[in-house]
Design an enzyme around this catalytic site. Structure first.
Site, PDB file in Angstrom:
ATOM      1  N   HIS A  52      10.002  -2.405   0.612  1.00 55.30           N
ATOM      2  CA  HIS A  52       9.159  -3.147   1.547  1.00 55.30           C
ATOM      3  C   HIS A  52       8.716  -4.476   0.916  1.00 55.30           C
ATOM      4  O   HIS A  52       8.910  -4.699  -0.280  1.00 55.30           O
ATOM      5  CB  HIS A  52       7.928  -2.321   1.960  1.00 55.30           C
TER       6      HIS A  52
HETATM    7  C1  T46 Z   1       3.687  -1.390  -3.219  1.00 56.21           C
HETATM    8  C2  T46 Z   1       4.304  -0.534  -4.263  1.00 56.21           C
HETATM    9  C3  T46 Z   1       4.380  -1.173  -5.603  1.00 56.21           C
HETATM   10  C4  T46 Z   1      -2.491   4.687   1.111  1.00 56.21           C
HETATM   11  O1  T46 Z   1      -2.985   5.419   1.986  1.00 56.21           O
HETATM   12  N1  T46 Z   1      -3.298   3.855   0.371  1.00 56.21           N
HETATM   13  C5  T46 Z   1      -2.797   3.032  -0.587  1.00 56.21           C
HETATM   14  O2  T46 Z   1      -3.564   2.293  -1.244  1.00 56.21           O
HETATM   15  C6  T46 Z   1      -1.392   3.036  -0.828  1.00 56.21           C
HETATM   16  C7  T46 Z   1      -0.776   2.130  -1.894  1.00 56.21           C
HETATM   17  C8  T46 Z   1      -0.593   3.870  -0.081  1.00 56.21           C
HETATM   18  N2  T46 Z   1      -1.140   4.684   0.857  1.00 56.21           N
HETATM   19  C9  T46 Z   1      -0.268   5.609   1.617  1.00 56.21           C
HETATM   20  C10 T46 Z   1       0.770   4.936   2.501  1.00 56.21           C
HETATM   21  C11 T46 Z   1       1.894   5.963   2.559  1.00 56.21           C
HETATM   22  O3  T46 Z   1       1.611   6.913   3.561  1.00 56.21           O
HETATM   23  O4  T46 Z   1       0.493   6.378   0.674  1.00 56.21           O
HETATM   24  C12 T46 Z   1       1.786   6.668   1.194  1.00 56.21           C
HETATM   25  C13 T46 Z   1       2.854   6.258   0.212  1.00 56.21           C
HETATM   26  O5  T46 Z   1       2.944   4.814   0.170  1.00 56.21           O
HETATM   27  P1  T46 Z   1       4.294   4.037  -0.022  1.00 56.21           P
HETATM   28  O6  T46 Z   1       5.420   4.834   0.532  1.00 56.21           O
HETATM   29  O7  T46 Z   1       4.123   2.639   0.489  1.00 56.21           O
HETATM   30  O8  T46 Z   1       4.426   4.039  -1.624  1.00 56.21           O
HETATM   31  P2  T46 Z   1       5.389   3.153  -2.537  1.00 56.21           P
HETATM   32  O9  T46 Z   1       5.318   3.731  -3.890  1.00 56.21           O
HETATM   33  O10 T46 Z   1       6.724   3.001  -1.898  1.00 56.21           O
HETATM   34  O11 T46 Z   1       4.711   1.689  -2.528  1.00 56.21           O
HETATM   35  C14 T46 Z   1       3.488   1.476  -3.180  1.00 56.21           C
HETATM   36  C15 T46 Z   1       2.539   0.636  -2.295  1.00 56.21           C
HETATM   37  O12 T46 Z   1       2.363   1.298  -1.028  1.00 56.21           O
HETATM   38  C16 T46 Z   1       3.077  -0.746  -2.027  1.00 56.21           C
HETATM   39  O13 T46 Z   1       2.070  -1.560  -1.486  1.00 56.21           O
HETATM   40  O14 T46 Z   1       3.829  -2.612  -3.246  1.00 56.21           O
HETATM   41  O15 T46 Z   1       3.705   0.754  -4.397  1.00 56.21           O
END
Ligand code: T46
Length: 143
Positions: A52
């Site tokens: 993303h």
């Molecule tokens: C990024 C990279 C480096 C929350 O509810 N609160 C939060 O502060 C975050 C970061 C995530 N979430 C929820 C959103 C999704 O339902 O946690 C779940 C997993 O998030 P995501 O699939 O986006 O995780 P990554 O590891 O792919 O990405 C994360 C961050 O979301 C993103 O902003 O830049 O780490």
């Protein structure tokens, strides 16, 4: 590319057999006020997360344990950064498509973010990201 590796302070207390201490101060070592801290852990080797970009969010990524490869892509250019040093941070500005690949089991990714969590700030579709790049949504400003 709106990304940069930043060296952060590393205090050597190893002469006391107490290891190292690293600290980060908003606006001093990184170019924004920290509003949120999160970390990703218990991730197995070869897992790829991310896929993303963010519309406005700026972040600092630090691998505080283990080894993680971060691929950054501004829609024109791709670069890979290996994070395996807790006193080295990757600044990730807005408008950068990124993926994080775990190169070692249980590596820990610590992230400092410029804003609170907001799903509306995410672009999770690569074609949409490319359209936004072509449309000039972000300037090519670098830190
Ligand atoms: C990024 C990279 C480096 C929350 O509810 N609160 C939060 O502060 C975050 C970061 C995530 N979430 C929820 C959103 C999704 O339902 O946690 C779940 C997993 O998030 P995501 O699939 O986006 O995780 P990554 O590891 O792919 O990405 C994360 C961050 O979301 C993103 O902003 O830049 O780490």
């Amino acid at each position: 590319m709106n990304t940069e590796i930043i060296k952060i302070p590393k205090i050597n207390t190893s002469n006391l057999n107490e290891g190292f201490l690293t600290f980060i101060e908003s606006q001093h070592h990184i170019p924004f006020e920290i509003k949120r801290v999160y970390y990703t852990y218990e991730v197995k080797k070869d897992i790829i997360r991310g896929h993303h970009a963010h519309k406005k969010l700026k972040q600092i990524l630090i691998c505080i344990y283990g080894k993680i490869e971060v691929e950054v892509d501004n829609g024109k250019l791709k670069k890979q950064h290996i994070l395996d040093n807790p006193s080295e941070a990757l600044y990730l500005g807005e408008g950068v498509w990124h993926t994080m690949k775990w190169l070692k089991d249980n590596s820990i990714l610590l992230v400092l973010a410029s804003d609170y969590y907001n799903e509306n700030d995410y672009i999770r579709n690569y074609d949409e990201f490319i359209e936004m790049v072509k449309g000039g949504y972000w300037n090519e400003n670098t830190f």
